[in-house]
Design a protein around this motif. Structure first.
Motif, PDB file in Angstrom:
ATOM      1  N   LEU A 432     -28.616  14.067   9.732  1.00  0.00           N
ATOM      2  CA  LEU A 432     -28.745  12.556  10.022  1.00  0.00           C
ATOM      3  C   LEU A 432     -28.035  11.898   8.628  1.00  0.00           C
ATOM      4  O   LEU A 432     -28.124  12.338   7.563  1.00  0.00           O
ATOM      5  N   THR A 433     -27.356  10.659   9.109  1.00  0.00           N
ATOM      6  CA  THR A 433     -26.853   9.848   8.118  1.00  0.00           C
ATOM      7  C   THR A 433     -27.214   8.827   8.404  1.00  0.00           C
ATOM      8  O   THR A 433     -27.561   8.116   9.548  1.00  0.00           O
ATOM      9  N   GLU A 434     -27.058   7.571   7.502  1.00  0.00           N
ATOM     10  CA  GLU A 434     -27.203   6.343   7.573  1.00  0.00           C
ATOM     11  C   GLU A 434     -26.237   5.624   8.672  1.00  0.00           C
ATOM     12  O   GLU A 434     -26.836   4.892   9.630  1.00  0.00           O
ATOM     13  N   ALA A 435     -25.216   6.223   8.873  1.00  0.00           N
ATOM     14  CA  ALA A 435     -24.199   5.737   9.917  1.00  0.00           C
ATOM     15  C   ALA A 435     -24.479   6.299  11.201  1.00  0.00           C
ATOM     16  O   ALA A 435     -24.563   5.557  12.196  1.00  0.00           O
ATOM     17  N   LYS A 436     -25.202   7.533  11.186  1.00  0.00           N
ATOM     18  CA  LYS A 436     -25.436   7.869  12.683  1.00  0.00           C
ATOM     19  C   LYS A 436     -26.700   7.082  13.091  1.00  0.00           C
ATOM     20  O   LYS A 436     -26.618   6.753  14.263  1.00  0.00           O
ATOM     21  N   LEU A 437     -27.689   6.707  12.231  1.00  0.00           N
ATOM     22  CA  LEU A 437     -28.835   6.076  12.520  1.00  0.00           C
ATOM     23  C   LEU A 437     -28.465   4.700  13.022  1.00  0.00           C
ATOM     24  O   LEU A 437     -28.824   4.107  13.950  1.00  0.00           O
ATOM     25  N   GLY A 443     -26.731   1.839  19.731  1.00  0.00           N
ATOM     26  CA  GLY A 443     -26.597   2.141  21.309  1.00  0.00           C
ATOM     27  C   GLY A 443     -28.167   1.643  22.149  1.00  0.00           C
ATOM     28  O   GLY A 443     -28.088   1.543  23.302  1.00  0.00           O
ATOM     29  N   LEU A 444     -29.087   1.797  21.260  1.00  0.00           N
ATOM     30  CA  LEU A 444     -30.230   1.285  21.891  1.00  0.00           C
ATOM     31  C   LEU A 444     -30.376  -0.123  22.240  1.00  0.00           C
ATOM     32  O   LEU A 444     -31.009  -0.388  23.319  1.00  0.00           O
ATOM     33  N   ARG A 445     -29.915  -0.986  21.451  1.00  0.00           N
ATOM     34  CA  ARG A 445     -29.625  -2.609  21.708  1.00  0.00           C
ATOM     35  C   ARG A 445     -28.804  -2.655  22.926  1.00  0.00           C
ATOM     36  O   ARG A 445     -29.168  -3.408  23.810  1.00  0.00           O
ATOM     37  N   GLN A 446     -27.619  -1.883  23.143  1.00  0.00           N
ATOM     38  CA  GLN A 446     -26.786  -1.751  24.190  1.00  0.00           C
ATOM     39  C   GLN A 446     -27.621  -1.647  25.472  1.00  0.00           C
ATOM     40  O   GLN A 446     -27.522  -2.122  26.462  1.00  0.00           O
TER      41      GLN A 446
END
Length: 796
Positions: A432-437, A443-446
């Motif tokens: 995991l990375t900050e960019a992935k999070l 995506g969740l907000r979308q």
């Protein structure tokens, strides 16, 4: 550690009635860590086998150890060779003027022998030079192991001969390769030889002829890859009733024995006994996973071998404990495997209720979690859509606000994976990375911003006057997502499940256990906070027991849909082993076809992006198809140069190799490489490209690069049968977020239900609602004098 039962279980007592058995001793049993033979353990093994033979039991003995013993011998010889080479260098440098070396300690004569006239000098020097030639590491290891086997086999058999002779028993050596089992004539000859030896009371000692086979790693049916699988093959082929695998631990444990709380399994059930495998022995080729697989193979239905025991070779009475006439207190020795569906299995299930109860608890845990998820999901469906939107926003915020907590947990998993030597592809998916999070949160907000997917009217029809039928969208129910090495899957899947009103059951791989637990905790907190306490975290359950995936796949009365996220092997296994509907794809063999009309820069950009943006993704390009004309117009060379400059290894298909486009041939025409490797092949045109894709593709994502106004582009879009088909766009666009779905639970290559990236719509089904303005019943519409008539008028 499990304790011995108060009395001998009948399933164990049955093993003592066997008249022909196979015993296998692993390298860790036969040899010490330095490769020297363990005289204590070997003596005990020889004594116990001799006792069995004297009691009328026929014993087939499969022994490892020749390579281990040979390594010790070759280390000594190498030291001698190196000393000779050093003396040769001294001589060549003029330090030894008479060109002689004293060999009093190494030869039968007492006079100095000129080094350049020593009869063994050339062979000594050549042996050293071989090790310095530019072979691959795998080749060097095979060469070295072959030499070790040849050297160690003699010492091992000489030792066995002496040990058995002291016990008034006779033994013989039989060295085998895969051909001895694969070829019917050779197999019959081998079978006859074993039968004759046993009939004469001679113990056949079987080992792989490593000096000849070179340990090539056999994988086909009915051959072997190590002495564990060889022992299982011998047990089946030579009709042994019981197989005993002696190893360096007491049996099969539910986790590495070195871990606190590790429990030995008395009885192993393949369909439900999951174990965590630790590091294998430093010696030998096998490991506990090999022994489990071999034990299961030995007792497969149709084999005369009905039972297998995995036990400790360090226990000097283990063979007596399993087969001897006086079991005393050691009858709980090892872990028992039995033929599925046999009477012995039924008896073992009664004998070891603790194991049976443990496995039942695994199903019970998952069933309870699924039931709780369904109950909470039904509550969520009844609430306004704003509640689901609030939950999704809370989860998105939590992923950013608590990212340190998530990344710290993930770091522990990545470090453990590196220590365990996990495959590079899986490690990339694990991290995991900050960019992935940040991408996940976006995506969740979308998803939260999309219209309510539930209660959408799909069709509406008047059946009769005042009688209206509607079809609306509803959740599927309870989803089970099984994923490996992809902790970022959990937020995506959770968000889609919440948006669509589904309950969720998650089973992650052990390589991401800390990441999964942390993400599940963060999402659970956000669900309860975002809903104001109206919805419990139970709507998303995380299965953390050590039960096998196979156990979860039996819950077809509780779980409505399985979505696997992981390797080809995982997806294929799930599809073959459950009655629950499965949504997903097994392979991601995607193509980029460069047409003769393609622009050079466009072809380079798309091919490089499709392969290198995320090489381990399932939508990455694995095969580049080039129109034959692109060789003449220079597009092919430009694309290949761009790929190689980006670090991509290009393997050639049959035509590409003939035309000299690649240096190395592809071993498979259909392969998901998952790294910076792709195959290149030349086709005559669109027809051949489409045929190739249909034959070697996986129906995932296919792309054409062509001129904007070329009709071949639209023809490609129409004719290619795949979940996603693109024109002048990278394969990497096949993604739920990029499609505007917010996220995806996976990509489906099936043709029923969802296909392609699966977002919220793919997690919905429908139900029918029938509304009557008055009272309607079917009798009014039938008979000789119906009072009402159907209108079947479409209302939308």
């Amino acid at each position: 550690m499990s304790s011995a039962p108060d009395k001998e279980p009948p399933s164990r007592a049955a093993l003592r009635r066997a008249r022909r058995v196979c015993v296998k001793a692993g390298t860790s049993v036969v040899a010490n860590e330095n490769g020297s033979p363990s005289l204590t353990r070997l003596g005990a093994i020889a004594e116990q086998i001799a006792e069995l033979c004297n009691s009328g039991v026929e014993v087939i003995f499969v022994s490892s150890g020749s390579v281990g013993m040979g390594k010790r011998l070759l280390r000594k010889q190498r030291q001698t060779l190196m000393s000779f080479k050093d003396m040769q260098l001294q001589s060549e440098n003029g330090k030894d003027e008479d060109d002689t070396v004293g060999l009093h300690d190494h030869a039968d004569h007492h006079e100095p022998v000129p080094l350049n006239r020593s009869p063994n000098r050339a062979s000594f020097v050549n042996l050293l030079d071989i090790q310095e030639r530019p072979h691959s590491m795998a080749q060097k290891k095979r060469f070295y192991d072959s030499a070790c086997a040849a050297a160690g086999q003699f010492e091992m058999m000489n030792l066995y001969s002496n040990l058995f002779a002291q016990c008034d028993a006779s033994a013989s050596q039989i060295l085998v390769t895969q051909a001895d089992f694969a070829d019917p004539v050779r197999r019959n000859n081998l079978h006859y030889a074993i039968e004759r030896l046993l009939s004469l009371g001679i113990i056949p000692i079987i080992n792989e002829n490593d000096a000849v086979s070179a340990n090539l790693g056999y994988t086909a049916d009915d051959v072997f890859s190590d002495n564990d699988s060889l022992a299982a093959l011998c047990a089946r082929t030579f009709d042994a009733e019981v197989l005993l695998l002696l190893t360096d631990v007491e049996g099969v444990f539910d986790r590495p024995p070195s871990e606190s709380g590790a429990k030995k399994l008395e009885f192993y059930r393949p369909e439900s006994s999951e174990v965590a495998i630790g590091a294998k022995s430093a010696q030998g080729r096998g490991g506990m996973s090999s022994k489990i697989g071999s034990a299961i193979s030995a007792v497969q239905p149709g084999s005369n071998c009905s039972a297998c025991i995995v036990a400790s070779g360090a226990d000097l009475n283990s063979i007596r404990a399993v087969f001897g006439s006086d079991p005393k207190t050691k009858y709980s020795c090892g872990t028992l495997f039995v033929t599925p569906g046999s009477k012995l299995e039924a008896q073992a299930t009664k004998d070891f209720p603790e194991e049976a109860e443990t496995q039942a608890n695994i199903s019970s845990e998952a069933r309870d979690q699924a039931s709780a998820a369904r109950a909470e999901a039904r509550k969520l469906q009844a609430l306004p859509y704003e509640v689901r939107q609030s939950i999704l926003s809370a989860v998105a915020d939590a992923l950013i606000e608590r990212q340190k907590e998530l990344l710290d947990a993930n770091t522990l998993d990545v470090e453990a994976a590196e220590k365990d030597g996990i495959a590079l592809v899986l490690k990339k998916r694990l991290k995991l990375t900050e960019a992935k999070l940040a991408t996940l949160a976006a995506g969740l907000r979308q998803i939260a911003g999309l219209p309510d997917p539930l209660g959408v009217v799909k069709s509406k029809r008047e059946l009769a006057d005042g009688l209206v039928l509607s079809q609306i969208s509803v959740p599927i129910g309870v989803l089970m997502i099984i994923f490996e090495s992809r902790p970022d899957s959990m937020p995506q899947i959770s968000a889609l499940a919440l948006a669509s009103g589904n309950g969720l059951l998650l089973k992650g791989g052990k390589e991401a256990v800390k990441s999964n637990a942390a993400i599940h905790r963060v999402i659970g907190d956000a669900i309860e906070a975002g809903s104001g306490g109206k919805i419990k975290r139970d709507i998303i359950g995380l299965v953390t027991s050590r039960g096998q995936v196979a156990d979860l796949l039996t819950l077809d009365d509780t779980i409505d849909l399985v979505i696997p996220r992981g390797s080809n092997a995982l997806v294929s296994y799930i599809k073959a082993n459950t009655r629950i509907p499965v949504l997903g794809h097994a392979d991601g063999v995607c193509h980029v076809y460069v047409d003769e009309s393609a622009d050079k820069d466009a072809a380079c950009k798309i091919a490089v992006d499709a392969k290198t943006d995320y090489p381990s993704a399932c939508n990455a390009m694995e095969t580049l198809l080039l129109h034959k004309a692109t060789i003449e117009n220079g597009v092919a060379s430009s694309v290949l140069m761009a790929l190689r400059a980006a670090g991509v290894k290009c393997l050639g298909g049959p035509i590409a190799m003939k035309m000299g486009l690649c240096d190395s041939p592809a071993q498979e025409l259909k392969c998901e490489y998952g790294d910076l490797t792709c195959m290149v092949e030349i086709v005559e045109g669109l027809d051949e490209a489409v045929d190739w894709i249909h034959q070697y593709g996986s129906g995932h994502t296919e792309t054409i690069v062509c001129a904007k106004d070329s009709p071949v582009g639209e023809e490609f879009l129409k004719r290619v049968d795949a979940a996603c088909v693109f024109k002048n766009a990278s394969n990497r666009f096949a993604d739920g977020f990029r499609f505007g779905l917010g996220a995806e639970v996976g990509i489906s290559t099936g043709r029923i239900h969802a296909r392609g990236p699966v977002g919220v719509e793919g997690l919905l089904t429908t139900k029918w609602q029938l509304r009557s303005d008055g009272v309607d019943y079917v009798g009014e519409f039938g008979g000789e004098s119906p009072t009402k008539a159907y209108t079947h008028k479409e209302l939308m």
